[in-house]
Design a protein around this motif. Structure first.
Motif, PDB file in Angstrom:
ATOM      1  N   MET A 123       2.758   8.288  11.996  1.00 54.06           N
ATOM      2  CA  MET A 123       1.418   8.340  11.431  1.00 54.06           C
ATOM      3  C   MET A 123       1.489   8.744   9.963  1.00 54.06           C
ATOM      4  SD  MET A 123      -0.191   7.419  14.079  1.00 54.06           S
ATOM      5  CE  MET A 123      -1.838   7.579  13.389  1.00 54.06           C
ATOM      6  N   VAL A 124       0.649   8.110   9.142  1.00 55.99           N
ATOM      7  CA  VAL A 124       0.644   8.368   7.708  1.00 55.99           C
ATOM      8  C   VAL A 124      -0.791   8.440   7.206  1.00 55.99           C
ATOM      9  CG1 VAL A 124       2.900   7.295   7.280  1.00 55.99           C
ATOM     10  CG2 VAL A 124       0.815   5.887   7.223  1.00 55.99           C
ATOM     11  N   VAL A 125      -0.937   8.906   5.964  1.00 51.05           N
ATOM     12  CA  VAL A 125      -2.237   8.927   5.279  1.00 51.05           C
ATOM     13  C   VAL A 125      -2.203   7.875   4.184  1.00 51.05           C
ATOM     14  CG1 VAL A 125      -3.919  10.320   4.024  1.00 51.05           C
ATOM     15  CG2 VAL A 125      -2.357  11.412   5.663  1.00 51.05           C
ATOM     16  N   ARG A 126      -3.102   6.923   4.223  1.00 53.48           N
ATOM     17  CA  ARG A 126      -3.151   5.927   3.151  1.00 53.48           C
ATOM     18  C   ARG A 126      -3.821   6.538   1.925  1.00 53.48           C
ATOM     19  NH1 ARG A 126      -5.400  -0.351   3.198  1.00 53.48           N
ATOM     20  NH2 ARG A 126      -4.797  -0.774   1.015  1.00 53.48           N
ATOM     21  N   VAL A 127      -3.148   6.439   0.788  1.00 50.94           N
ATOM     22  CA  VAL A 127      -3.647   6.998  -0.467  1.00 50.94           C
ATOM     23  C   VAL A 127      -3.533   5.943  -1.565  1.00 50.94           C
ATOM     24  CG1 VAL A 127      -3.061   9.380   0.135  1.00 50.94           C
ATOM     25  CG2 VAL A 127      -1.383   7.960  -1.051  1.00 50.94           C
ATOM     26  N   ALA A 128      -4.234   6.170  -2.664  1.00 53.27           N
ATOM     27  CA  ALA A 128      -4.174   5.256  -3.803  1.00 53.27           C
ATOM     28  C   ALA A 128      -2.785   5.296  -4.435  1.00 53.27           C
ATOM     29  CB  ALA A 128      -5.229   5.628  -4.831  1.00 53.27           C
ATOM     30  N   ALA A 140       0.844  -1.204   0.000  1.00 53.69           N
ATOM     31  CA  ALA A 140       0.000   0.000   0.000  1.00 53.69           C
ATOM     32  C   ALA A 140       0.874   1.247   0.000  1.00 53.69           C
ATOM     33  CB  ALA A 140      -0.922  -0.006   1.215  1.00 53.69           C
ATOM     34  N   CYS A 141       0.267   2.383  -0.387  1.00 51.32           N
ATOM     35  CA  CYS A 141       1.000   3.645  -0.525  1.00 51.32           C
ATOM     36  C   CYS A 141       0.479   4.675   0.467  1.00 51.32           C
ATOM     37  CB  CYS A 141       0.869   4.165  -1.956  1.00 51.32           C
ATOM     38  SG  CYS A 141       1.586   3.031  -3.176  1.00 51.32           S
ATOM     39  N   VAL A 142       1.375   5.578   0.865  1.00 51.82           N
ATOM     40  CA  VAL A 142       1.034   6.531   1.923  1.00 51.82           C
ATOM     41  C   VAL A 142       1.658   7.887   1.645  1.00 51.82           C
ATOM     42  CG1 VAL A 142       0.868   4.720   3.676  1.00 51.82           C
ATOM     43  CG2 VAL A 142       3.059   5.878   3.324  1.00 51.82           C
ATOM     44  N   ASP A 143       1.091   8.909   2.292  1.00 52.17           N
ATOM     45  CA  ASP A 143       1.697  10.239   2.394  1.00 52.17           C
ATOM     46  C   ASP A 143       2.104  10.466   3.842  1.00 52.17           C
ATOM     47  OD1 ASP A 143       1.495  10.873  -0.258  1.00 52.17           O
ATOM     48  OD2 ASP A 143      -0.312  12.113  -0.044  1.00 52.17           O
ATOM     49  N   SER A 144       3.101  11.327   4.021  1.00 51.50           N
ATOM     50  CA  SER A 144       3.684  11.531   5.356  1.00 51.50           C
ATOM     51  C   SER A 144       2.903  12.487   6.237  1.00 51.50           C
ATOM     52  CB  SER A 144       5.107  12.090   5.218  1.00 51.50           C
ATOM     53  OG  SER A 144       5.930  11.217   4.501  1.00 51.50           O
ATOM     54  N   ASN A 145       2.243  13.460   5.635  1.00 57.76           N
ATOM     55  CA  ASN A 145       1.814  14.634   6.399  1.00 57.76           C
ATOM     56  C   ASN A 145       0.371  14.524   6.851  1.00 57.76           C
ATOM     57  OD1 ASN A 145       4.375  16.064   5.963  1.00 57.76           O
ATOM     58  ND2 ASN A 145       3.715  16.034   3.828  1.00 57.76           N
ATOM     59  N   THR A 146       0.214  14.272   8.132  1.00 52.28           N
ATOM     60  CA  THR A 146      -1.106  14.102   8.728  1.00 52.28           C
ATOM     61  C   THR A 146      -1.515  15.291   9.592  1.00 52.28           C
ATOM     62  OG1 THR A 146      -0.165  13.051  10.689  1.00 52.28           O
ATOM     63  CG2 THR A 146      -0.718  11.605   8.827  1.00 52.28           C
ATOM     64  N   ASP A 189       4.067   9.581  -1.153  1.00 53.85           N
ATOM     65  CA  ASP A 189       5.380   9.757  -0.523  1.00 53.85           C
ATOM     66  C   ASP A 189       6.134   8.454  -0.344  1.00 53.85           C
ATOM     67  OD1 ASP A 189       4.956  12.481  -0.348  1.00 53.85           O
ATOM     68  OD2 ASP A 189       4.251  12.424   1.728  1.00 53.85           O
ATOM     69  N   ALA A 190       5.441   7.344  -0.152  1.00 53.61           N
ATOM     70  CA  ALA A 190       6.130   6.090   0.144  1.00 53.61           C
ATOM     71  C   ALA A 190       5.238   4.897  -0.169  1.00 53.61           C
ATOM     72  CB  ALA A 190       6.562   6.053   1.614  1.00 53.61           C
ATOM     73  N   ARG A 191       5.893   3.718  -0.344  1.00 54.55           N
ATOM     74  CA  ARG A 191       5.176   2.444  -0.493  1.00 54.55           C
ATOM     75  C   ARG A 191       5.747   1.455   0.526  1.00 54.55           C
ATOM     76  NH1 ARG A 191       2.390  -0.652  -4.745  1.00 54.55           N
ATOM     77  NH2 ARG A 191       2.844   0.933  -6.332  1.00 54.55           N
ATOM     78  N   VAL A 192       4.856   0.778   1.229  1.00 55.87           N
ATOM     79  CA  VAL A 192       5.270  -0.206   2.232  1.00 55.87           C
ATOM     80  C   VAL A 192       5.624  -1.517   1.537  1.00 55.87           C
ATOM     81  CG1 VAL A 192       4.512  -1.563   4.212  1.00 55.87           C
ATOM     82  CG2 VAL A 192       3.915   0.864   4.060  1.00 55.87           C
ATOM     83  N   LEU A 193       6.816  -2.054   1.870  1.00 53.52           N
ATOM     84  CA  LEU A 193       7.291  -3.292   1.260  1.00 53.52           C
ATOM     85  C   LEU A 193       6.932  -4.518   2.083  1.00 53.52           C
ATOM     86  CD1 LEU A 193      10.895  -2.168   0.217  1.00 53.52           C
ATOM     87  CD2 LEU A 193       8.800  -2.090  -1.159  1.00 53.52           C
ATOM     88  N   ALA A 194       7.074  -4.422   3.394  1.00 55.15           N
ATOM     89  CA  ALA A 194       6.842  -5.600   4.235  1.00 55.15           C
ATOM     90  C   ALA A 194       6.843  -5.210   5.703  1.00 55.15           C
ATOM     91  CB  ALA A 194       7.927  -6.651   3.976  1.00 55.15           C
TER      92      ALA A 194
END
Length: 402
Positions: free
Chosen positions: A317-322, A302-308, A328-333
């Motif tokens: 804390m992050v914002v989950r986005v499409a 899933a992908c996220v932005d940093s600024n909450t 800003d980032a993608r979670v690998l594991a």
């Protein structure tokens, strides 16, 4: 012998005149209405000026918060529109940082991102009676925080004021003015010099910034008072306030130690001219309760932005986005780090780094190619207090995309 003739009609009129005080020379002078501010006792006039300002309905505001160090001035400028009876506000905030300011000081003022850089220097805010919406930096969406959300305490809640819908303005401390001295200026304006306790002045800041200022100040202490100046127009509305907040600086070990002076200036105008933007701000709105979460809870891939806007939490804390939109980032594991007791800081980091290196090597190439710095991955892992709480400890491995 002198004789006079008097008309019965005139005699009647004269008699009536004796009975009525409205006749010329016999009427009472009308009492001038009391001024809502200037006729109050001087010590109460700042508070009355605040009430008169709020009774104006709405106003435009600009406030600068200036931190001065040997590197120059670092300034937070906030401006927007206030609707006092509707408990609404729309505003923007922009930081201008002095060149050469230490990174730790920048991070204390702005917060940090997933790649340990400082957060964006700009943010838009829209507040109403039940929600706080923010649009940080380059985000193309608004985040909506509701009163019942778990993240609305602390830094998010500090965006809402008690005297005005937008938090952190000098209006918040006017009621605490004491030792008030008054002077008249041209055009019927009044100027006040007063003091506010340092403890009350801390209410201007978010909790994490407050922690970098003097935290040993007692609520009842009158030591190191903050000097406050207030200007009210002829109607008693506040048009300017300024405060020297320097007594709040100097906390031992604070990341704000380079700062030698701190000053706030607020101006108000456009009373009653128009209301802030009503309803939902233009653009996409994400509900924070669903979109904001710890990065440790973000699913793999899933992908996220940093600024909450959340600054005062130990979790990242992050914002989950499409993933189809800029992010800003993608979670690998989320690889496990083994059970047992906390192995110590260095050992915990080594375990996390080894696990994330393996996760990076085995992740789909379409994910790893997103890394802004090719071949680089980032990681987060539990602290000693979080180690094994609720489940076996895990690391979070991710790539920073921008």
């Amino acid at each position: 012998m002198i004789t006079r003739h008097r008309s019965p009609l005139l005699a009647a009129a004269a008699a009536a005149c004796l009975l009525l005080t409205a006749c010329s020379g016999g009427g009472a002078t009308e009492k001038k209405p009391a001024h809502p501010v200037f006729d109050a006792p001087v010590q109460q006039q700042p508070r009355q000026a605040l009430l008169t300002t709020q009774n104006a309905g709405s106003a435009s505001f600009t406030q600068t918060l200036t931190f001065t160090s040997r590197h120059g001035d670092t300034v937070l400028t906030s401006r927007g529109r206030l609707d006092f009876p509707g408990s609404r506000a729309s505003a923007s905030s922009v930081w201008k940082l002095a060149d050469g300011l230490p990174g730790s000081t920048k991070d204390a003022l702005l917060g940090t991102t997933l790649d340990n850089n400082s957060s964006p220097t700009t943010m838009r805010v829209a507040v109403d009676a039940s929600t706080i919406r923010i649009r940080p930096g380059r985000a193309d969406y608004w985040l909506r925080y509701d009163e019942s959300d778990p993240w609305t305490t602390g830094s998010i809640d500090s965006l809402r004021g008690s005297e005005a819908a937008f938090g952190g303005t000098l209006l918040e401390i006017v009621s605490g003015a004491r030792d008030v001295k008054q002077s008249a200026t041209g055009g019927g304006d009044r100027r006040y010099r007063a003091q506010v306790t340092a403890y009350n002045a801390l209410a201007l800041f978010a909790p994490d910034i407050r922690g970098e200022l003097h935290s040993s100040i007692s609520p009842t202490s009158t030591e190191n008072p903050v000097e406050l100046e207030i200007t009210a127009d002829s109607r008693g509305r506040i048009t300017r306030a300024a405060a020297d907040l320097s007594p709040l600086l100097g906390k031992e070990g604070s990341t704000l130690h380079p700062m030698k002076r701190l000053r706030a200036v607020l101006t108000l105008n456009g009373f009653g001219a128009s209301e802030p933007t009503a309803g939902a701000p233009a653009g996409t709105t994400l509900v924070a309760r669903k979109a904001v979460l710890p990065i440790a809870d973000v699913p793999r891939g899933a992908c996220v932005d940093s600024n909450t806007g959340i600054r005062d939490t130990d979790e990242s804390m992050v914002v989950r986005v499409a993933c189809e939109q800029p992010h800003d980032a993608r979670v690998l594991a989320h690889p496990g780090l083994g059970g047992g007791d906390y192995p110590g800081d260095e050992s915990a980091e080594r375990r996390a780094d080894s696990a994330c290196e393996r996760a990076y090597d085995s992740a789909p190439s379409s994910w790893t190619r997103e890394a802004a710095d090719s071949g680089t991955y980032w990681l987060a892992w539990p602290s000693e207090s979080e180690w094994g709480v609720g489940e076996d400890p895990k690391a979070t491995c991710y790539v920073v995309s921008r």
